[in-house]
Design a protein around this motif. Structure first.
Motif, PDB file in Angstrom:
ATOM      1  N   UNK A  27      44.164  12.931  36.607  1.00  0.00           N
ATOM      2  CA  UNK A  27      43.062  13.707  37.333  1.00  0.00           C
ATOM      3  C   UNK A  27      42.948  15.103  36.513  1.00  0.00           C
ATOM      4  N   UNK A  28      41.942  15.535  36.358  1.00  0.00           N
ATOM      5  CA  UNK A  28      41.659  16.600  35.683  1.00  0.00           C
ATOM      6  C   UNK A  28      41.823  18.060  36.824  1.00  0.00           C
ATOM      7  N   UNK A  29      41.945  19.227  36.080  1.00  0.00           N
ATOM      8  CA  UNK A  29      42.107  20.273  36.729  1.00  0.00           C
ATOM      9  C   UNK A  29      40.840  20.629  37.284  1.00  0.00           C
ATOM     10  N   UNK A  30      40.694  21.274  38.561  1.00  0.00           N
ATOM     11  CA  UNK A  30      39.464  21.545  39.160  1.00  0.00           C
ATOM     12  C   UNK A  30      38.376  22.371  38.503  1.00  0.00           C
ATOM     13  N   UNK A  31      36.964  21.983  38.476  1.00  0.00           N
ATOM     14  CA  UNK A  31      36.050  22.746  37.932  1.00  0.00           C
ATOM     15  C   UNK A  31      35.980  24.168  38.590  1.00  0.00           C
ATOM     16  N   UNK A  32      36.028  25.217  37.943  1.00  0.00           N
ATOM     17  CA  UNK A  32      35.718  26.602  38.578  1.00  0.00           C
ATOM     18  C   UNK A  32      34.236  26.780  38.859  1.00  0.00           C
ATOM     19  N   UNK A  33      34.191  27.580  40.056  1.00  0.00           N
ATOM     20  CA  UNK A  33      33.102  28.041  40.807  1.00  0.00           C
ATOM     21  C   UNK A  33      32.921  29.525  41.094  1.00  0.00           C
ATOM     22  N   UNK A  34      32.501  30.433  40.699  1.00  0.00           N
ATOM     23  CA  UNK A  34      32.466  31.812  40.762  1.00  0.00           C
ATOM     24  C   UNK A  34      31.493  32.432  41.396  1.00  0.00           C
ATOM     25  N   UNK A  35      31.197  32.447  42.642  1.00  0.00           N
ATOM     26  CA  UNK A  35      30.017  32.816  43.358  1.00  0.00           C
ATOM     27  C   UNK A  35      29.390  34.211  42.962  1.00  0.00           C
ATOM     28  N   UNK A  36      30.368  35.181  42.325  1.00  0.00           N
ATOM     29  CA  UNK A  36      29.833  36.403  42.327  1.00  0.00           C
ATOM     30  C   UNK A  36      29.132  36.369  40.700  1.00  0.00           C
ATOM     31  N   UNK A  37      28.138  37.463  40.569  1.00  0.00           N
ATOM     32  CA  UNK A  37      27.730  37.688  39.086  1.00  0.00           C
ATOM     33  C   UNK A  37      28.673  38.641  38.352  1.00  0.00           C
ATOM     34  N   UNK A  38      28.802  37.998  37.168  1.00  0.00           N
ATOM     35  CA  UNK A  38      29.904  38.925  36.404  1.00  0.00           C
ATOM     36  C   UNK A  38      29.037  39.521  35.279  1.00  0.00           C
ATOM     37  N   UNK A  39      29.579  40.365  34.652  1.00  0.00           N
ATOM     38  CA  UNK A  39      29.064  41.010  33.573  1.00  0.00           C
ATOM     39  C   UNK A  39      30.251  41.361  32.424  1.00  0.00           C
ATOM     40  N   UNK A  40      30.336  40.523  31.213  1.00  0.00           N
ATOM     41  CA  UNK A  40      31.432  40.486  30.497  1.00  0.00           C
ATOM     42  C   UNK A  40      31.169  40.716  29.230  1.00  0.00           C
ATOM     43  N   UNK A  41      32.144  41.425  28.530  1.00  0.00           N
ATOM     44  CA  UNK A  41      31.935  41.724  27.016  1.00  0.00           C
ATOM     45  C   UNK A  41      32.779  40.952  26.076  1.00  0.00           C
ATOM     46  N   UNK A  42      32.336  40.088  25.340  1.00  0.00           N
ATOM     47  CA  UNK A  42      33.068  39.451  24.376  1.00  0.00           C
ATOM     48  C   UNK A  42      33.119  39.793  22.914  1.00  0.00           C
ATOM     49  N   UNK A  43      33.945  39.847  22.015  1.00  0.00           N
ATOM     50  CA  UNK A  43      34.019  40.224  20.727  1.00  0.00           C
ATOM     51  C   UNK A  43      34.434  39.089  19.695  1.00  0.00           C
ATOM     52  N   UNK A  44      33.507  38.813  18.690  1.00  0.00           N
ATOM     53  CA  UNK A  44      33.836  37.545  17.876  1.00  0.00           C
ATOM     54  C   UNK A  44      34.042  38.236  16.493  1.00  0.00           C
ATOM     55  N   UNK A  45      33.482  37.715  15.524  1.00  0.00           N
ATOM     56  CA  UNK A  45      33.383  38.071  14.113  1.00  0.00           C
ATOM     57  C   UNK A  45      32.182  38.870  13.884  1.00  0.00           C
ATOM     58  N   UNK A  46      31.926  38.801  12.551  1.00  0.00           N
ATOM     59  CA  UNK A  46      30.944  39.601  11.893  1.00  0.00           C
ATOM     60  C   UNK A  46      29.355  39.088  12.345  1.00  0.00           C
ATOM     61  N   UNK A 105      28.738  28.422  35.361  1.00  0.00           N
ATOM     62  CA  UNK A 105      29.622  28.373  36.626  1.00  0.00           C
ATOM     63  C   UNK A 105      29.786  29.482  37.336  1.00  0.00           C
ATOM     64  N   UNK A 106      29.177  30.717  37.285  1.00  0.00           N
ATOM     65  CA  UNK A 106      29.190  31.994  37.794  1.00  0.00           C
ATOM     66  C   UNK A 106      27.795  32.208  38.495  1.00  0.00           C
ATOM     67  N   UNK A 107      27.889  33.224  39.174  1.00  0.00           N
ATOM     68  CA  UNK A 107      26.655  33.959  40.017  1.00  0.00           C
ATOM     69  C   UNK A 107      25.483  33.941  39.256  1.00  0.00           C
ATOM     70  N   UNK A 108      24.488  33.959  39.714  1.00  0.00           N
ATOM     71  CA  UNK A 108      22.860  33.991  39.218  1.00  0.00           C
ATOM     72  C   UNK A 108      22.686  35.005  38.274  1.00  0.00           C
ATOM     73  N   UNK A 109      23.314  36.040  38.401  1.00  0.00           N
ATOM     74  CA  UNK A 109      22.825  37.388  37.404  1.00  0.00           C
ATOM     75  C   UNK A 109      23.952  37.619  36.502  1.00  0.00           C
ATOM     76  N   UNK A 110      24.723  36.545  36.397  1.00  0.00           N
ATOM     77  CA  UNK A 110      25.810  36.816  35.369  1.00  0.00           C
ATOM     78  C   UNK A 110      25.007  37.316  33.696  1.00  0.00           C
ATOM     79  N   UNK A 111      25.900  38.105  33.232  1.00  0.00           N
ATOM     80  CA  UNK A 111      25.527  38.566  31.785  1.00  0.00           C
ATOM     81  C   UNK A 111      26.591  38.581  30.847  1.00  0.00           C
ATOM     82  N   UNK A 112      26.505  38.118  29.770  1.00  0.00           N
ATOM     83  CA  UNK A 112      27.828  38.216  28.792  1.00  0.00           C
ATOM     84  C   UNK A 112      27.034  38.536  27.538  1.00  0.00           C
ATOM     85  N   UNK A 113      27.726  39.548  27.053  1.00  0.00           N
ATOM     86  CA  UNK A 113      27.470  40.347  25.810  1.00  0.00           C
ATOM     87  C   UNK A 113      28.554  40.004  24.562  1.00  0.00           C
TER      88      UNK A 113
END
Length: 324
Positions: A8-27, A46-54
């Protein structure tokens, strides 16, 4: 790499609220940014409808670790993974500014090494011979500015091995990214190199012209004891005509957060890494695994083995995986 146990695989996440997240990668155009794009796409689904990721540009080295530790971004990727361990208690490049609250969300495997090679025309094949000959080296590597891990590691190895490039009348030819370094070697502007990304095809073009130097045991032991940098092997034949040798491990992309990242977000990102791995794997399957910048097939169990403590939310995901 081991295969993932069935079950059995771990449960799939569902986050009802919308998130604003900041990620940092390379050049912006390399593998860490690709991983950030993969995470942001699958997490947003898998997050709320107004989720934004930069996704912020960076360099992918100690700057990423500091950006997370200082709270400038929520998540950042750094490579090699093992170098982040020194940030927990403020060693090495992090002296005076430790980040004990750093936590890992997972590791994306990249089997890599940092190697030191010198042109065969110099007539040396060991560090002992190099110290005795003291040749004039034009050594190509990355910038040594306390941020770029390639330049940092190259200078640590050379200094601890008793190699005085400038004192012997030579020079460092420094650039930020590997492709400029490789061009110097290919064009003959450099007669020595200290770099990583050993899976790239450039090394096959001119690697046969170099002697790759095995890093001495006392140097490798010191790097491990002082900085938690591990050693690794380059197998015979990886470079044209080259025997097996030991050097510095430079493997893996580490996905970092802080302990105050919400548990459900940490779980969701760890789940994305382990359960949607096909999304990133298919971007590299045109390459043999041993020549790929991401060493597929990805194994979720191995992705949970980190040099930095796992975030409790991420640990929940890896703990729910079927065990062999």
């Amino acid at each position: 790499m081991t295969s993932t146990p069935a079950g059995p695989r771990p449960r799939e996440p569902r986050i009802g609220r919308s998130l604003t997240l900041h990620l940092r990668g390379d050049w912006g155009g390399a593998n860490l940014h690709r991983v950030c794009g993969w995470i942001s796409q699958e997490l947003t689904d898998r997050c709320g409808p107004h989720t934004r990721v930069a996704i912020w540009n960076g360099r992918g080295f100690s700057d990423s670790v500091r950006a997370v530790g200082r709270g400038e971004v929520h998540i950042a990727l750094t490579t090699p993974a093992a170098f982040a361990a020194a940030a927990l208690d403020g060693r090495g490049a992090y002296e005076g500014e430790g980040f004990p609250e750093l936590r890992a969300l997972g590791v994306v495997p990249q089997r890599d090494r940092l190697v030191v090679g010198v042109h065969r025309s110099l007539g040396v094949s060991t560090f002992a011979e190099l110290r005795e000959a003291k040749p004039v080296l034009r050594l190509a590597t990355s910038v040594h500015d306390g941020v770029n891990h390639v330049g940092l590691a190259a200078h640590e190895i050379l200094d601890r091995s008793g190699v005085d490039v400038t004192g012997w009348g030579g020079e460092f030819i420094e650039d930020e990214r590997p492709f400029e370094t490789f061009a110097h070697v290919k064009a003959g502007r450099a007669n020595a190199v200290a770099h990583e990304a050993v899976m790239l095809p450039h090394w096959q073009e001119w690697g046969g012209d170099l002697h790759f130097l095995e890093v001495e045991e006392n140097v490798l032991d010191g790097l491990w004891n002082d900085l938690s940098w591990p050693a690794a092997v380059v197998e015979e034949g990886h470079f044209p005509g080259c025997p097996r040798f030991r050097t510095l491990d430079f493997s893996d992309f580490l996905v970092l957060a802080r302990s105050d990242l919400p548990d459900d977000v940490a779980y969701a990102i760890a789940w994305v890494l382990g359960e949607t791995r096909h999304v990133i794997e298919r971007q590299y399957r045109h390459l043999p695994p041993e020549r790929s910048p991401v060493t597929y097939p990805l194994d979720p169990v191995t992705m949970g083995e980190s040099p930095v403590p796992l975030h409790p939310g991420a640990a929940e995901y890896y703990g729910a995986l079927p065990q062999a």
